[in-house]
Design an enzyme around this catalytic site. Structure first.
Site, PDB file in Angstrom:
ATOM      1  N   ARG A   1       0.765  -0.996  -0.063  1.00 19.93           N
ATOM      2  CA  ARG A   1      -0.180  -0.099  -0.072  1.00 19.93           C
ATOM      3  C   ARG A   1       0.971   0.910   0.029  1.00 19.93           C
ATOM      4  O   ARG A   1       1.638   1.573   0.795  1.00 19.93           O
ATOM      5  CB  ARG A   1      -0.991   0.034   1.314  1.00 19.93           C
ATOM      6  CG  ARG A   1      -1.966  -0.944   1.258  1.00 19.93           C
ATOM      7  CD  ARG A   1      -3.092  -0.697   2.295  1.00 19.93           C
ATOM      8  NE  ARG A   1      -4.106  -1.705   2.578  1.00 19.93           N
ATOM      9  CZ  ARG A   1      -4.903  -2.263   1.684  1.00 19.93           C
ATOM     10  NH1 ARG A   1      -5.313  -1.310   0.603  1.00 19.93           N
ATOM     11  NH2 ARG A   1      -5.651  -3.254   1.939  1.00 19.93           N
TER      12      ARG A   1
ATOM     13  N   THR B   1     -10.476  -5.420  -6.423  1.00 21.84           N
ATOM     14  CA  THR B   1     -10.739  -5.545  -5.241  1.00 21.84           C
ATOM     15  C   THR B   1     -12.004  -6.423  -4.753  1.00 21.84           C
ATOM     16  O   THR B   1     -13.091  -6.465  -5.333  1.00 21.84           O
ATOM     17  CB  THR B   1     -11.030  -3.971  -4.638  1.00 21.84           C
ATOM     18  OG1 THR B   1     -11.508  -4.211  -3.236  1.00 21.84           O
ATOM     19  CG2 THR B   1     -12.239  -3.492  -5.440  1.00 21.84           C
TER      20      THR B   1
ATOM     21  N   ASP C   1     -13.601  -5.487  -2.184  1.00 26.19           N
ATOM     22  CA  ASP C   1     -14.685  -4.391  -1.847  1.00 26.19           C
ATOM     23  C   ASP C   1     -15.642  -4.263  -2.945  1.00 26.19           C
ATOM     24  O   ASP C   1     -16.753  -3.723  -2.639  1.00 26.19           O
ATOM     25  CB  ASP C   1     -14.035  -3.267  -1.299  1.00 26.19           C
ATOM     26  CG  ASP C   1     -13.415  -3.240  -0.197  1.00 26.19           C
ATOM     27  OD1 ASP C   1     -13.437  -4.598   0.572  1.00 26.19           O
ATOM     28  OD2 ASP C   1     -12.326  -2.497   0.203  1.00 26.19           O
TER      29      ASP C   1
ATOM     30  N   MET D   1     -15.063  -8.104   5.644  1.00 27.83           N
ATOM     31  CA  MET D   1     -14.249  -7.108   5.116  1.00 27.83           C
ATOM     32  C   MET D   1     -15.079  -5.862   4.093  1.00 27.83           C
ATOM     33  O   MET D   1     -16.097  -6.279   3.728  1.00 27.83           O
ATOM     34  CB  MET D   1     -13.101  -7.394   4.308  1.00 27.83           C
ATOM     35  CG  MET D   1     -11.954  -7.714   5.241  1.00 27.83           C
ATOM     36  SD  MET D   1     -10.610  -8.164   4.260  1.00 27.83           S
ATOM     37  CE  MET D   1      -9.186  -7.975   5.591  1.00 27.83           C
TER      38      MET D   1
ATOM     39  N   ARG E   1     -22.032 -13.911  20.208  1.00 32.20           N
ATOM     40  CA  ARG E   1     -20.954 -14.210  19.605  1.00 32.20           C
ATOM     41  C   ARG E   1     -20.396 -13.488  18.562  1.00 32.20           C
ATOM     42  O   ARG E   1     -21.403 -12.983  17.809  1.00 32.20           O
ATOM     43  CB  ARG E   1     -20.457 -15.585  19.739  1.00 32.20           C
ATOM     44  CG  ARG E   1     -20.682 -16.525  20.929  1.00 32.20           C
ATOM     45  CD  ARG E   1     -19.553 -16.230  22.143  1.00 32.20           C
ATOM     46  NE  ARG E   1     -19.569 -17.275  23.041  1.00 32.20           N
ATOM     47  CZ  ARG E   1     -20.241 -17.207  24.019  1.00 32.20           C
ATOM     48  NH1 ARG E   1     -21.261 -16.244  24.178  1.00 32.20           N
ATOM     49  NH2 ARG E   1     -20.494 -18.239  24.862  1.00 32.20           N
TER      50      ARG E   1
ATOM     51  N   TYR F   1      -8.552 -11.919   6.826  1.00 32.50           N
ATOM     52  CA  TYR F   1      -7.962 -12.203   5.494  1.00 32.50           C
ATOM     53  C   TYR F   1      -8.485 -13.391   4.933  1.00 32.50           C
ATOM     54  O   TYR F   1      -7.688 -13.500   3.556  1.00 32.50           O
ATOM     55  CB  TYR F   1      -6.447 -11.764   5.836  1.00 32.50           C
ATOM     56  CG  TYR F   1      -6.013 -10.815   6.213  1.00 32.50           C
ATOM     57  CD1 TYR F   1      -5.877  -9.682   5.428  1.00 32.50           C
ATOM     58  CD2 TYR F   1      -6.069 -10.368   7.569  1.00 32.50           C
ATOM     59  CE1 TYR F   1      -5.911  -8.211   5.831  1.00 32.50           C
ATOM     60  CE2 TYR F   1      -5.819  -9.153   7.973  1.00 32.50           C
ATOM     61  CZ  TYR F   1      -5.583  -7.961   7.059  1.00 32.50           C
ATOM     62  OH  TYR F   1      -5.385  -6.605   7.607  1.00 32.50           O
TER      63      TYR F   1
HETATM   64  O1  F6P Z   1      -8.481  -4.804  -0.061  1.00 36.86           O
HETATM   65  C1  F6P Z   1      -9.645  -4.530   0.674  1.00 36.86           C
HETATM   66  C2  F6P Z   1      -9.554  -4.589   2.072  1.00 36.86           C
HETATM   67  O2  F6P Z   1      -9.494  -6.074   2.193  1.00 36.86           O
HETATM   68  C3  F6P Z   1     -10.597  -3.921   2.767  1.00 36.86           C
HETATM   69  O3  F6P Z   1     -12.036  -4.626   2.707  1.00 36.86           O
HETATM   70  C4  F6P Z   1     -10.065  -3.860   4.168  1.00 36.86           C
HETATM   71  O4  F6P Z   1     -10.748  -2.783   4.835  1.00 36.86           O
HETATM   72  C5  F6P Z   1      -8.647  -3.656   3.975  1.00 36.86           C
HETATM   73  O5  F6P Z   1      -8.445  -4.076   2.497  1.00 36.86           O
HETATM   74  C6  F6P Z   1      -7.593  -4.111   4.782  1.00 36.86           C
HETATM   75  O6  F6P Z   1      -6.316  -3.619   4.413  1.00 36.86           O
HETATM   76  P1  F6P Z   1      -5.155  -4.271   5.119  1.00 36.86           P
HETATM   77  O7  F6P Z   1      -4.585  -5.482   4.312  1.00 36.86           O
HETATM   78  O8  F6P Z   1      -3.997  -3.092   4.709  1.00 36.86           O
HETATM   79  O9  F6P Z   1      -5.186  -4.722   6.356  1.00 36.86           O
END
Ligand code: F6P
Length: 356
Positions: free
Chosen positions: A73, A132, A134, A176, A273, A279
């Site tokens: 990033r 992505t 997302d 996520m 819960r 990931y």
């Molecule tokens: O790539 C998108 C994403 O998985 C989002 O859904 C999440 O908020 C973010 O990346 C998490 O990022 P990192 O890998 O930097 O923890």
């Protein structure tokens, strides 16, 4: 023609399938083509690193998760900031020239596309590809990686449901998506969630607890709530991002989910819960849909390079693959429409969104 490929931002399934498809197209259709991989996203371009990507390097990677190029990033806001008299943007443009590139493919999400637009405005020949989990890139119906993540999250919800049913519990499943709730919406619907909580629809804690309490009164003690990572209580929605982060920090939480589970338990008496999928949603082999989509997008991008169409990003529109100008989509997001068809239908069949 010398072509560079980089993968930037969070990884997802389908990146290697795109790299492979670009390579297959280019080596088959463009005479005297050479492809180089740039490691670690824009990081590699800033440092001026690249290595050859031969046909045999890309042939067997269709079903491989992650990215053979590595990723990182690189915050957009840092791109134009001077470091020792030169910005990262300037370094990237210089290295683009030093490497002798005729074209650069940038596989990435919304942030990657903003930087790609900058590079393009500085004269680099850039073609973006929408990656992505997302699914929030403006101008494309779908991004590669999204469908695989939907499959994974749905399977997790299915598995969590069996425990929820066995114990008569309320289970919050954190999915996520910080800005956009697409992944939570789709996997929530596919997994038969009772409630779906997404950033685009701020939730009321009272409405959420009422929904669960009512269900329990009807004799149904098991509830599945799909909660997006970026879900926001309506009390926080009007606050500035910094203030919200501060409040969560004070609570020792990075998301609302665990705290919300505790409140629901206290107010409704339901045994509650939470599970964070994290990931798992980004890893592993792409599903068949993503393999096909990634291959189509990669092949189409290869053709754009051959035709000399740069400053664009590949996109899906209905059943067609098309492209948009980078400058038209950079900095914009595709978010869930709270009054759109999908949310409306979900509400019509009784799924709660926690709004009043
Ligand atoms: O790539 C998108 C994403 O998985 C989002 O859904 C999440 O908020 C973010 O990346 C998490 O990022 P990192 O890998 O930097 O923890």
């Amino acid at each position: 023609m010398k072509i560079g490929i980089l993968t930037s931002g969070g990884d997802c399934s389908g990146l290697n399938a795109v790299i492979r498809s670009i390579g297959l197209y280019v080596y088959r259709n463009i005479k005297n083509a050479e492809i180089v991989g740039i490691p670690d996203g824009y990081g590699g371009l800033i440092r001026g690193e690249s290595h050859s990507l031969r046909r045999e390097d890309i042939e067997g990677i269709l079903d491989l998760g992650g990215t053979i190029l590595g990723t990182s990033r690189q915050p957009f806001k840092m791109m134009t900031v001077d470091v020792n008299g030169k910005s990262r943007l300037e370094m990237m443009c210089e290295n683009y020239k030093k490497m002798g590139l005729d074209c650069l493919f940038t596989l990435g999400g919304a942030g990657t596309h903003k930087t790609a637009a900058l590079l393009s405005m500085e004269g680099c020949n850039v073609i973006g590809l929408p990656k992505t989990i997302d699914n929030d890139i403006y101008g494309t119906d779908v991004t590669f990686g999204f469908q695989t993540a939907v499959e994974v999250a749905t399977e997790c919800i299915d598995r969590i449901r069996t425990t929820a049913e066995s114990h008569g519990r309320t289970m919050l499943v954190e999915i996520m998506g910080n800005k956009a709730g697409w992944l939570t919406l789709f996997s929530g619907i596919a997994g038969g969630a009772d409630m779906i909580i997404i950033p685009e629809i701020p939730f009321s804690v009272a409405a959420l607890c009422y929904f669960i309490a009512e269900k329990r009164r009807r004799g149904d003690g098991c509830s599945i709530i799909a909660v997006a990572e970026g879900a926001l209580p309506d009390t926080d929605a009007k606050l500035k991002k910094d203030k919200r982060t501060f409040i969560r920090h004070e609570l020792g939480e990075s998301t609302s989910t665990a705290h919300l589970a505790q409140i629901i338990g206290e107010r409704t008496g339901a045994e509650t819960r939470s599970s964070v999928l994290g990931y798992m949603q980004r890893g592993g082999t792409p599903c068949a849909f993503d393999r096909v989509l990634s291959s189509r997008l990669g092949g189409f991008a290869g053709r754009l390079a051959q035709e000399g169409r740069f400053g664009v990003t590949v996109a899906v529109s209905g059943s067609n693959i098309t492209f948009n100008a980078l400058t038209d989509i950079a900095g914009k997001y595709k978010l869930v429409n709270p009054s759109g068809e999908i949310v409306r239908f979900a509400k019509d069949i009784g799924i709660g969104f926690g709004d009043k």
